[in-house]
Design an enzyme around this catalytic site. Structure first.
Site, PDB file in Angstrom:
ATOM      1  N   ARG A  52     -38.696 -26.940 -18.302  1.00 59.47           N
ATOM      2  CA  ARG A  52     -38.425 -27.444 -19.577  1.00 59.47           C
ATOM      3  C   ARG A  52     -37.848 -28.919 -19.432  1.00 59.47           C
ATOM      4  O   ARG A  52     -37.255 -29.333 -18.589  1.00 59.47           O
ATOM      5  CB  ARG A  52     -37.061 -26.783 -19.875  1.00 59.47           C
ATOM      6  CG  ARG A  52     -36.517 -27.429 -21.664  1.00 59.47           C
ATOM      7  CD  ARG A  52     -35.636 -26.195 -22.345  1.00 59.47           C
ATOM      8  NE  ARG A  52     -34.166 -26.277 -21.314  1.00 59.47           N
ATOM      9  CZ  ARG A  52     -33.307 -26.121 -22.048  1.00 59.47           C
ATOM     10  NH1 ARG A  52     -33.205 -25.421 -23.612  1.00 59.47           N
ATOM     11  NH2 ARG A  52     -32.192 -26.775 -21.276  1.00 59.47           N
ATOM     12  N   THR A  89     -36.884 -34.068 -23.896  1.00 56.61           N
ATOM     13  CA  THR A  89     -37.182 -33.610 -24.912  1.00 56.61           C
ATOM     14  C   THR A  89     -36.876 -32.012 -25.229  1.00 56.61           C
ATOM     15  O   THR A  89     -37.049 -31.960 -26.435  1.00 56.61           O
ATOM     16  CB  THR A  89     -38.766 -33.066 -24.612  1.00 56.61           C
ATOM     17  OG1 THR A  89     -39.334 -32.921 -23.701  1.00 56.61           O
ATOM     18  CG2 THR A  89     -39.510 -34.825 -24.643  1.00 56.61           C
ATOM     19  N   ASP A 120     -27.052 -22.597 -16.152  1.00 59.25           N
ATOM     20  CA  ASP A 120     -28.714 -22.485 -15.624  1.00 59.25           C
ATOM     21  C   ASP A 120     -29.342 -21.388 -15.108  1.00 59.25           C
ATOM     22  O   ASP A 120     -28.531 -21.568 -13.462  1.00 59.25           O
ATOM     23  CB  ASP A 120     -29.163 -24.126 -15.104  1.00 59.25           C
ATOM     24  CG  ASP A 120     -30.972 -24.254 -14.649  1.00 59.25           C
ATOM     25  OD1 ASP A 120     -31.155 -25.328 -15.000  1.00 59.25           O
ATOM     26  OD2 ASP A 120     -31.433 -23.439 -14.165  1.00 59.25           O
ATOM     27  N   ASP A 153     -30.811 -22.104 -11.482  1.00 60.01           N
ATOM     28  CA  ASP A 153     -29.670 -22.539 -10.133  1.00 60.01           C
ATOM     29  C   ASP A 153     -29.723 -21.560  -9.691  1.00 60.01           C
ATOM     30  O   ASP A 153     -28.820 -21.600  -8.513  1.00 60.01           O
ATOM     31  CB  ASP A 153     -29.628 -23.752 -11.052  1.00 60.01           C
ATOM     32  CG  ASP A 153     -30.269 -25.161 -10.839  1.00 60.01           C
ATOM     33  OD1 ASP A 153     -31.493 -25.061 -10.204  1.00 60.01           O
ATOM     34  OD2 ASP A 153     -29.822 -25.899 -11.414  1.00 60.01           O
TER      35      ASP A 153
HETATM   36  C1  PRP Z   1     -35.784 -21.924 -17.979  1.00 55.01           C
HETATM   37  C2  PRP Z   1     -35.348 -20.680 -18.668  1.00 55.01           C
HETATM   38  C3  PRP Z   1     -36.367 -20.815 -19.634  1.00 55.01           C
HETATM   39  C4  PRP Z   1     -36.101 -21.971 -20.022  1.00 55.01           C
HETATM   40  C5  PRP Z   1     -35.100 -21.292 -21.917  1.00 55.01           C
HETATM   41  O1  PRP Z   1     -35.876 -22.155 -17.800  1.00 55.01           O
HETATM   42  O2  PRP Z   1     -35.486 -20.042 -17.581  1.00 55.01           O
HETATM   43  O3  PRP Z   1     -38.334 -20.501 -19.385  1.00 55.01           O
HETATM   44  O4  PRP Z   1     -35.162 -22.403 -19.983  1.00 55.01           O
HETATM   45  O5  PRP Z   1     -35.848 -22.590 -22.450  1.00 55.01           O
HETATM   46  P1  PRP Z   1     -36.017 -22.559 -23.936  1.00 55.01           P
HETATM   47  O6  PRP Z   1     -35.745 -21.488 -25.379  1.00 55.01           O
HETATM   48  O7  PRP Z   1     -35.367 -24.178 -24.551  1.00 55.01           O
HETATM   49  O8  PRP Z   1     -37.388 -23.022 -23.788  1.00 55.01           O
HETATM   50  P2  PRP Z   1     -35.541 -24.331 -16.966  1.00 55.01           P
HETATM   51  O9  PRP Z   1     -36.668 -24.854 -17.873  1.00 55.01           O
HETATM   52  O10 PRP Z   1     -34.835 -24.725 -16.999  1.00 55.01           O
HETATM   53  O11 PRP Z   1     -36.722 -23.738 -15.427  1.00 55.01           O
HETATM   54  P3  PRP Z   1     -36.630 -23.223 -13.913  1.00 55.01           P
HETATM   55  O12 PRP Z   1     -36.146 -21.523 -14.409  1.00 55.01           O
HETATM   56  O13 PRP Z   1     -37.345 -23.301 -13.223  1.00 55.01           O
HETATM   57  O14 PRP Z   1     -34.843 -22.869 -13.548  1.00 55.01           O
HETATM   58  N1  URA Z   2     -32.562 -22.581 -19.191  1.00 52.01           N
HETATM   59  C1  URA Z   2     -31.521 -22.101 -18.784  1.00 52.01           C
HETATM   60  O1  URA Z   2     -31.263 -21.532 -17.756  1.00 52.01           O
HETATM   61  N2  URA Z   2     -30.239 -22.063 -19.443  1.00 52.01           N
HETATM   62  C2  URA Z   2     -29.487 -21.990 -20.953  1.00 52.01           C
HETATM   63  O2  URA Z   2     -28.589 -21.631 -21.521  1.00 52.01           O
HETATM   64  C3  URA Z   2     -30.684 -22.472 -21.712  1.00 52.01           C
HETATM   65  C4  URA Z   2     -31.703 -23.473 -21.297  1.00 52.01           C
END
Ligand code: PRP
Ligand code: URA
Length: 210
Positions: A105, A109, A201, A204
């Site tokens: 993500r 944006t 997150d 993380d």
């Molecule tokens: C997080 C989560 C989803 C996304 C959700 O991933 O695991 O994939 O955000 O957000 P959205 O519904 O607003 O699209 P992230 O982009 O943080 O990546 P990561 O798993 O690599 O930490």
């Molecule tokens: N992605 C995450 O990991 N946590 C949130 O709360 C939203 C998006």
């Protein structure tokens, strides 16, 4: 929430473990363990309606009716955070195949950006379970479902740990045929697109990269 495709999996053990993953003091080791336990219960719920075929099983005493799954199961975690749920699903569906979708993500944006895609062949004959712990704006899940459909994934459900009402509505609007199985429906999204109360997150917290 009134949405025929949204199923909140209501279970005391899920409620207990969701509290553990919400807690900011839970370390990655305990976070991953709780995610695994929740995922096992979600997997069991999703698998309740799977088609079976009968076959003959020879017990030490006689031949009786046995059952096996009529379809391959393909788990598709969204990288990274979806990886944390895979071991729970494999615990009770050990012969599932595992594809991967890499989406990140963009934190400005809030739009998902694809960086990896690999799923098994014959997706159209399989039951596909898309896995991502967080359904926030819904952008990532909606995009991942679109990729799967474009590659033949017609029988697909989505499993998540925590959803926002906005995310659920987006999936309903973009993909009205997709069922969502969820451990907790939270109150809202904050201005940064985080689910509140949420758990922070998920990637993380799973991998200790805070
Ligand atoms: C997080 C989560 C989803 C996304 C959700 O991933 O695991 O994939 O955000 O957000 P959205 O519904 O607003 O699209 P992230 O982009 O943080 O990546 P990561 O798993 O690599 O930490
Ligand atoms: N992605 C995450 O990991 N946590 C949130 O709360 C939203 C998006």
């Amino acid at each position: 929430m009134k949405n025929k495709n949204f199923l909140l999996v209501d279970h005391p053990l899920i409620k207990k473990d969701v509290s553990i993953i919400r807690d900011k003091n839970t370390n990655p080791e305990f976070f991953r363990a709780a995610v695994k336990r929740i995922s096992i219960i979600l997997a069991a719920e999703i698998c309740k309606k799977l088609d079976l075929i009968e076959y003959d099983v020879e017990t030490p005493l006689e031949i009786t009716k046995g059952h096996k799954l009529n379809q391959d199961i393909v788990l598709v975690p969204v990288l990274r955070a979806g990886l944390g749920m895979v071991s729970g699903f494999l615990e009770i569906i050990p012969d599932a195949k595992v594809g991967h979708i890499g989406l990140k993500r963009n934190e400005e944006t809030l739009r998902p950006v694809e960086y990896y895609y690999k799923t098994p062949k014959d997706l159209e004959k399989s039951k596909v379970i898309l896995i991502d712990p967080m359904l926030a704006t819904g952008g990532s899940a909606s995009e991942a479902i679109r990729f799967l459909k474009n590659r033949g994934g017609i029988d697909c459900v989505f499993a998540c740990l925590v959803a926002s009402p906005q995310g659920v509505s987006k999936i309903e609007a973009d993909h009205g045929d997709i069922k969502i199985f969820c451990a907790s429906l939270d109150r809202e999204l904050n201005e940064k697109g985080y689910i509140v109360p949420g758990l922070g997150d998920a990637g993380d917290r799973t991998f200790g990269t805070l």
